[in-house]
Design an enzyme around this catalytic site. Structure first.
Site, PDB file in Angstrom:
ATOM      1  N   CYS A  57       0.840  -1.190   0.000  1.00  0.00           N
ATOM      2  CA  CYS A  57       0.000   0.000   0.000  1.00  0.00           C
ATOM      3  C   CYS A  57       0.881   1.249   0.000  1.00  0.00           C
ATOM      4  O   CYS A  57       1.873   1.311   0.713  1.00  0.00           O
ATOM      5  CB  CYS A  57      -0.947   0.112   1.187  1.00  0.00           C
ATOM      6  SG  CYS A  57      -2.131  -1.218   1.293  1.00  0.00           S
ATOM      7  N   ARG A 106       4.018  -0.510  -4.711  1.00  0.00           N
ATOM      8  CA  ARG A 106       3.774  -0.985  -3.341  1.00  0.00           C
ATOM      9  C   ARG A 106       2.468  -1.763  -3.222  1.00  0.00           C
ATOM     10  O   ARG A 106       2.212  -2.405  -2.211  1.00  0.00           O
ATOM     11  CB  ARG A 106       3.734   0.204  -2.375  1.00  0.00           C
ATOM     12  CG  ARG A 106       5.002   1.005  -2.338  1.00  0.00           C
ATOM     13  CD  ARG A 106       4.833   2.183  -1.414  1.00  0.00           C
ATOM     14  NE  ARG A 106       4.726   1.762  -0.040  1.00  0.00           N
ATOM     15  CZ  ARG A 106       5.748   1.601   0.775  1.00  0.00           C
ATOM     16  NH1 ARG A 106       6.965   1.859   0.368  1.00  0.00           N
ATOM     17  NH2 ARG A 106       5.567   1.204   2.014  1.00  0.00           N
ATOM     18  N   TRP A 115      -2.789  -2.831  -1.547  1.00  0.00           N
ATOM     19  CA  TRP A 115      -2.513  -4.277  -1.625  1.00  0.00           C
ATOM     20  C   TRP A 115      -3.393  -4.881  -0.544  1.00  0.00           C
ATOM     21  O   TRP A 115      -3.168  -4.677   0.654  1.00  0.00           O
ATOM     22  CB  TRP A 115      -1.040  -4.562  -1.359  1.00  0.00           C
ATOM     23  CG  TRP A 115      -0.677  -5.991  -1.587  1.00  0.00           C
ATOM     24  CD1 TRP A 115      -0.314  -6.571  -2.765  1.00  0.00           C
ATOM     25  CD2 TRP A 115      -0.630  -7.041  -0.613  1.00  0.00           C
ATOM     26  NE1 TRP A 115      -0.050  -7.909  -2.583  1.00  0.00           N
ATOM     27  CE2 TRP A 115      -0.236  -8.225  -1.277  1.00  0.00           C
ATOM     28  CE3 TRP A 115      -0.881  -7.103   0.761  1.00  0.00           C
ATOM     29  CZ2 TRP A 115      -0.086  -9.447  -0.621  1.00  0.00           C
ATOM     30  CZ3 TRP A 115      -0.747  -8.320   1.409  1.00  0.00           C
ATOM     31  CH2 TRP A 115      -0.347  -9.470   0.719  1.00  0.00           C
ATOM     32  N   ASN A 159      -1.949   2.370   5.571  1.00  0.00           N
ATOM     33  CA  ASN A 159      -1.083   1.267   5.145  1.00  0.00           C
ATOM     34  C   ASN A 159      -0.697   0.503   6.403  1.00  0.00           C
ATOM     35  O   ASN A 159      -0.136   1.083   7.332  1.00  0.00           O
ATOM     36  CB  ASN A 159       0.166   1.839   4.459  1.00  0.00           C
ATOM     37  CG  ASN A 159       1.246   0.787   4.258  1.00  0.00           C
ATOM     38  OD1 ASN A 159       0.963  -0.401   4.195  1.00  0.00           O
ATOM     39  ND2 ASN A 159       2.485   1.228   4.172  1.00  0.00           N
ATOM     40  N   GLY A 160      -1.015  -0.776   6.426  1.00  0.00           N
ATOM     41  CA  GLY A 160      -0.684  -1.584   7.602  1.00  0.00           C
ATOM     42  C   GLY A 160      -1.829  -2.539   7.912  1.00  0.00           C
ATOM     43  O   GLY A 160      -2.737  -2.712   7.101  1.00  0.00           O
ATOM     44  N   GLU A 191      16.930 -18.683  -6.549  1.00  0.00           N
ATOM     45  CA  GLU A 191      16.546 -17.333  -6.957  1.00  0.00           C
ATOM     46  C   GLU A 191      15.967 -17.346  -8.383  1.00  0.00           C
ATOM     47  O   GLU A 191      14.974 -16.678  -8.673  1.00  0.00           O
ATOM     48  CB  GLU A 191      17.762 -16.392  -6.849  1.00  0.00           C
ATOM     49  CG  GLU A 191      17.567 -14.996  -7.412  1.00  0.00           C
ATOM     50  CD  GLU A 191      16.375 -14.250  -6.864  1.00  0.00           C
ATOM     51  OE1 GLU A 191      15.786 -14.675  -5.856  1.00  0.00           O
ATOM     52  OE2 GLU A 191      15.987 -13.250  -7.480  1.00  0.00           O
ATOM     53  N   LYS A 195      12.222 -16.026  -9.440  1.00  0.00           N
ATOM     54  CA  LYS A 195      12.005 -14.978 -10.445  1.00  0.00           C
ATOM     55  C   LYS A 195      11.050 -15.466 -11.522  1.00  0.00           C
ATOM     56  O   LYS A 195      10.115 -14.774 -11.898  1.00  0.00           O
ATOM     57  CB  LYS A 195      13.372 -14.616 -11.051  1.00  0.00           C
ATOM     58  CG  LYS A 195      13.541 -13.232 -11.497  1.00  0.00           C
ATOM     59  CD  LYS A 195      13.888 -12.237 -10.417  1.00  0.00           C
ATOM     60  CE  LYS A 195      13.179 -12.406  -9.112  1.00  0.00           C
ATOM     61  NZ  LYS A 195      13.750 -11.706  -8.017  1.00  0.00           N
ATOM     62  N   GLU A 246       7.422 -15.855 -10.130  1.00  0.00           N
ATOM     63  CA  GLU A 246       6.682 -14.674  -9.689  1.00  0.00           C
ATOM     64  C   GLU A 246       6.198 -13.791 -10.821  1.00  0.00           C
ATOM     65  O   GLU A 246       5.203 -13.082 -10.667  1.00  0.00           O
ATOM     66  CB  GLU A 246       7.458 -13.867  -8.641  1.00  0.00           C
ATOM     67  CG  GLU A 246       8.583 -13.002  -9.147  1.00  0.00           C
ATOM     68  CD  GLU A 246       9.217 -12.145  -8.044  1.00  0.00           C
ATOM     69  OE1 GLU A 246      10.438 -12.076  -7.998  1.00  0.00           O
ATOM     70  OE2 GLU A 246       8.480 -11.555  -7.246  1.00  0.00           O
ATOM     71  N   HIS A 254      16.059 -38.022  -5.443  1.00  0.00           N
ATOM     72  CA  HIS A 254      15.555 -38.560  -4.182  1.00  0.00           C
ATOM     73  C   HIS A 254      14.060 -38.316  -4.021  1.00  0.00           C
ATOM     74  O   HIS A 254      13.560 -38.253  -2.900  1.00  0.00           O
ATOM     75  CB  HIS A 254      16.344 -37.968  -3.008  1.00  0.00           C
ATOM     76  CG  HIS A 254      17.783 -38.378  -3.016  1.00  0.00           C
ATOM     77  ND1 HIS A 254      18.193 -39.658  -2.700  1.00  0.00           N
ATOM     78  CD2 HIS A 254      18.912 -37.702  -3.367  1.00  0.00           C
ATOM     79  CE1 HIS A 254      19.512 -39.747  -2.820  1.00  0.00           C
ATOM     80  NE2 HIS A 254      19.965 -38.574  -3.237  1.00  0.00           N
ATOM     81  N   LYS A 301       5.820  -4.610  -3.828  1.00  0.00           N
ATOM     82  CA  LYS A 301       7.271  -4.491  -3.702  1.00  0.00           C
ATOM     83  C   LYS A 301       7.749  -4.512  -2.255  1.00  0.00           C
ATOM     84  O   LYS A 301       8.718  -5.161  -1.922  1.00  0.00           O
ATOM     85  CB  LYS A 301       7.694  -3.189  -4.371  1.00  0.00           C
ATOM     86  CG  LYS A 301       9.179  -2.945  -4.373  1.00  0.00           C
ATOM     87  CD  LYS A 301       9.843  -3.777  -5.435  1.00  0.00           C
ATOM     88  CE  LYS A 301      11.339  -3.608  -5.454  1.00  0.00           C
ATOM     89  NZ  LYS A 301      11.968  -4.740  -6.154  1.00  0.00           N
TER      90      LYS A 301
HETATM   91  C1  AGP Z   1      11.422 -11.007  -5.227  1.00  0.00           C
HETATM   92  O1  AGP Z   1      11.579 -10.593  -6.504  1.00  0.00           O
HETATM   93  C2  AGP Z   1      10.699 -10.141  -4.324  1.00  0.00           C
HETATM   94  N1  AGP Z   1      10.542  -8.819  -4.624  1.00  0.00           N
HETATM   95  C3  AGP Z   1      10.698 -10.543  -2.847  1.00  0.00           C
HETATM   96  O2  AGP Z   1      10.982 -11.891  -2.705  1.00  0.00           O
HETATM   97  C4  AGP Z   1      11.576  -9.711  -1.912  1.00  0.00           C
HETATM   98  O3  AGP Z   1      12.916 -10.014  -2.085  1.00  0.00           O
HETATM   99  C5  AGP Z   1      11.113  -9.982  -0.469  1.00  0.00           C
HETATM  100  O4  AGP Z   1       9.785  -9.607  -0.321  1.00  0.00           O
HETATM  101  C6  AGP Z   1      11.970  -9.264   0.540  1.00  0.00           C
HETATM  102  O5  AGP Z   1      11.912  -7.880   0.360  1.00  0.00           O
HETATM  103  P1  AGP Z   1      13.036  -6.943   0.919  1.00  0.00           P
HETATM  104  O6  AGP Z   1      14.303  -7.284   0.249  1.00  0.00           O
HETATM  105  O7  AGP Z   1      12.562  -5.561   0.590  1.00  0.00           O
HETATM  106  O8  AGP Z   1      13.125  -7.196   2.395  1.00  0.00           O
END
Ligand code: AGP
Length: 593
Positions: free
Chosen positions: A2, A27, A75, A101-102, A470, A474, A477, A493, A588
């Site tokens: 948010c 956000r 969000w 936001n929260g 990683e 990527k 997501e 396994h 984000k």
């Molecule tokens: C991955 O592409 C994400 N944006 C997500 O996994 C992110 O790394 C995670 O939410 C942690 O965020 P931060 O690095 O801002 O703490």
């Protein structure tokens, strides 16, 4: 998670708030809303709907001038994504208007206790705040009604409040969720992060938890929750427009992938004066005097932490554990006698990490936050912080921040070690290797040939295993292909049962010592019908390998190996016409637990 923006001053608040929301849309982007003063009817109008900020821009085209306004991009946490649950929310008589936001964890309890006779129009926790302020304002001044409400809230909030009876003030408060106030010649802007202030404010003050401010055209007053006055500490804003635009690229993600070589070079410049490291000696001393390091992080940052563990353990004799923040916060493992904590976070606002830091601080342990946002909560609340210098990362899928995290962790490992690596030179070789790959990459044809199914595997050993985690995150997501990153030797396994005719399996191979082992694992899946291809370092190259990367120092291979996997994800999402920078269900900065 948010974004909120408010403005009061001499400009049209609609423009400032909408521009700010556009910049904060990463956000959260389930819905967007705005409240502006309507001088004809002496009330605040609310415009809101599910969907993106652009929709709000269109629907407010004809809104009259207002020098005050607040807005929100959501969000969803409580309540579905729909117009009713979008912010701003009115109180019952429409006197108060609020964006938040929260998460208010005790909202149901507050509703039962104080609002039995109030009809709520949304399913959100936020509306309860508006209603409580209105209830208390019947007997108390507005400021006291707000602080009385704030004291009842459990959870997290950054909120802005308007009062129709006094349309010349924005009230703002914060606990756990970020909030920043900026001042410029044309007025005062309050927002979730600095990006919304660009172009409107020259200086900013980052609010502390449990503080509360009143912004008027003439100035800002800051208080604690007992309504005692506090001082503001303004700092200049150093971001500019360039940092927040896509430039020549179609998407922020692609721009950020291409920025990675310059990020590595910037890290070297910022952390070294000739050969001398600029990492404060007290940080290194604290690490050295601890008997174990605990790296805490989430998502991509956790994957960078896994690489960090390998680097620190390989270059020093300090043992390192890596923990998922959301697990650590509530399942604290048995700690060593003298632990030190490293929190790795792009945003510096991740709520799961904040919960860990609260715990760490309660026990007076030392902590170091490695973050891209020096003004962030986690930077401010840790004992020390180191900056990533990646520049604003706007695409939800993290790319350059990961590379920056690995690089900064490699600097720490290097400064703690006795090995004679010329880390500045090695990082610059890595930067060149990435640059050369990016200038001639041919990833799209691989995506078209291989990534045609609903599932996919990345496999690797050692550092490549951690990169494959990683790579998988990527790809899933942003392309929504169900992907797993696997230790190459572990597949047989159990998980190999999932391999069928045509399943894509991508091998990452950067270590000559285990080159053939990973290739044997590839043979095993090929024998079961998998369609495989290889991303390899030149030192491991064999005939027929599809992606070959220029050699870099063996400990720094993750910096380069990850890049083709970022492009695989990018092009897979592009091929499917998905919203690359704003994938579904994500945000984000994850400021809720
Ligand atoms: C991955 O592409 C994400 N944006 C997500 O996994 C992110 O790394 C995670 O939410 C942690 O965020 P931060 O690095 O801002 O703490």
């Amino acid at each position: 998670m948010c974004g909120i923006v408010g403005f009061i001053g001499n400009k049209n608040a609609k423009d400032v708030v909408l521009n700010g929301l556009t910049r904060l849309e990463y956000r959260g982007y389930d819905s967007a809303g705005l409240s502006l003063f309507n001088s004809r009817y002496q009330t605040f109008d609310v415009y809101k709907d599910e969907g993106r900020v652009q929709k709000l821009v269109d629907s407010t085209k004809n809104a009259a001038f207002s020098n005050i306004g607040i807005g929100h991009t959501r969000w969803a946490t409580h309540g579905r994504v729909n117009k009713e649950n979008s912010h701003p929310h009115y109180s019952q008589t429409r006197r108060f208007i609020i964006v938040h936001n929260g998460v208010i964890e005790n909202y149901q309890q507050l509703k039962d206790q104080y609002l039995r006779n109030t009809i709520l129009t949304s399913e959100t926790d936020t509306e309860v705040i508006a209603q409580l302020i209105e209830t208390f304002s019947q007997t108390l001044s507005v400021e006291i009604a707000i602080t009385t409400t704030l004291k009842l809230l459990h959870g997290s909030y950054a909120l802005l409040v308007l009062d129709s009876n006094d349309p010349e003030k924005i009230y703002a408060a914060k606990y756990k969720s970020p909030l920043i106030v900026g001042q410029g010649v044309d007025g005062i802007t309050v927002a979730s992060d600095l990006m919304a202030l660009i172009g409107y404010s020259t200086d900013y003050h980052a609010l502390d938890d449990k503080t509360f401010l009143v912004a008027r055209k003439e100035g800002i007053r800051l208080f604690d929750l007992n309504n005692e006055s506090l001082d503001l500490h303004f700092k200049p804003i150093e971001l500019d427009d360039q940092d927040t635009t896509k430039g020549e690229y179609a998407h922020y993600m692609m721009k950020e992938i291409h920025e990675q070589p310059s990020v590595l070079r910037r890290i070297v410049t910022n952390y070294y004066e000739k050969e001398k490291s600029l990492i404060k000696s007290e940080i290194l001393e604290s690490i050295k005097s601890s008997d174990r390091l605990y790296i805490l992080a989430a998502g991509t940052s956790m994957h960078a932490g896994l690489i960090g563990k390998q680097l620190i353990e390989k270059m020093t004799s300090i043992p390192v554990e890596v923990h998922i923040a959301s697990e650590f916060a509530y399942q604290k493992p048995l700690l060593s006698k003298n632990p030190m904590f490293i929190l790795v976070t792009q945003s510096g606002e991740t709520a799961d990490l904040r919960a860990c830091l609260v715990l760490i601080n309660q026990h007076h342990y030392k902590s170091l936050t490695i973050t891209n946002v020096p003004t962030s909560t986690l930077a401010r609340e840790a004992t020390y912080f180191l900056e990533l210098y990646a520049g604003p990362e706007i695409a939800v899928a993290s790319t350059k921040a990961y590379v920056a995290q690995v690089a900064v962790l490699s600097l720490i490992a290097h400064e703690l070690s006795n090995q004679s690596i010329d880390i500045r030179k090695e990082l610059s070789i890595a930067a060149t290797s990435i640059e050369n790959f990016l200038s001639s990459e041919e990833i799209l044809p691989l995506v078209r040939e291989y990534l045609t199914r609903r599932n996919c595997f990345f496999i690797g050993r050692g550092l490549d295993y951690h990169v494959s985690l990683e790579a998988a995150l990527k790809l899933k997501e942003i392309s929504y292909i169900q992907t797993e990153g696997f230790a190459a030797g572990e597949l047989k396994h159990g998980t190999i049962a999932l391999i069928e005719e045509g399943t894509p399996v991508i091998a990452l191979i950067s270590d000559p010592k285990i080159n053939n082992n990973t290739r044997s694992n590839l043979k095993e899946v090929q024998a079961r019908g998998a369609k495989t291809f290889r991303i390899v370092m030149e030192s491991c190259k064999q005939d027929g390998d599809e992606v070959i990367l220029e050699n870099v120092h063996p400990l720094l291979t993750p910096l380069v190996m990850v890049v083709p996997t970022q492009l695989l994800a990018y092009y897979a999402a592009l091929e499917r016409s998905y919203d690359i920078d704003k994938p579904r269900n994500l945000a984000k900065s994850v400021t809720v637990e």
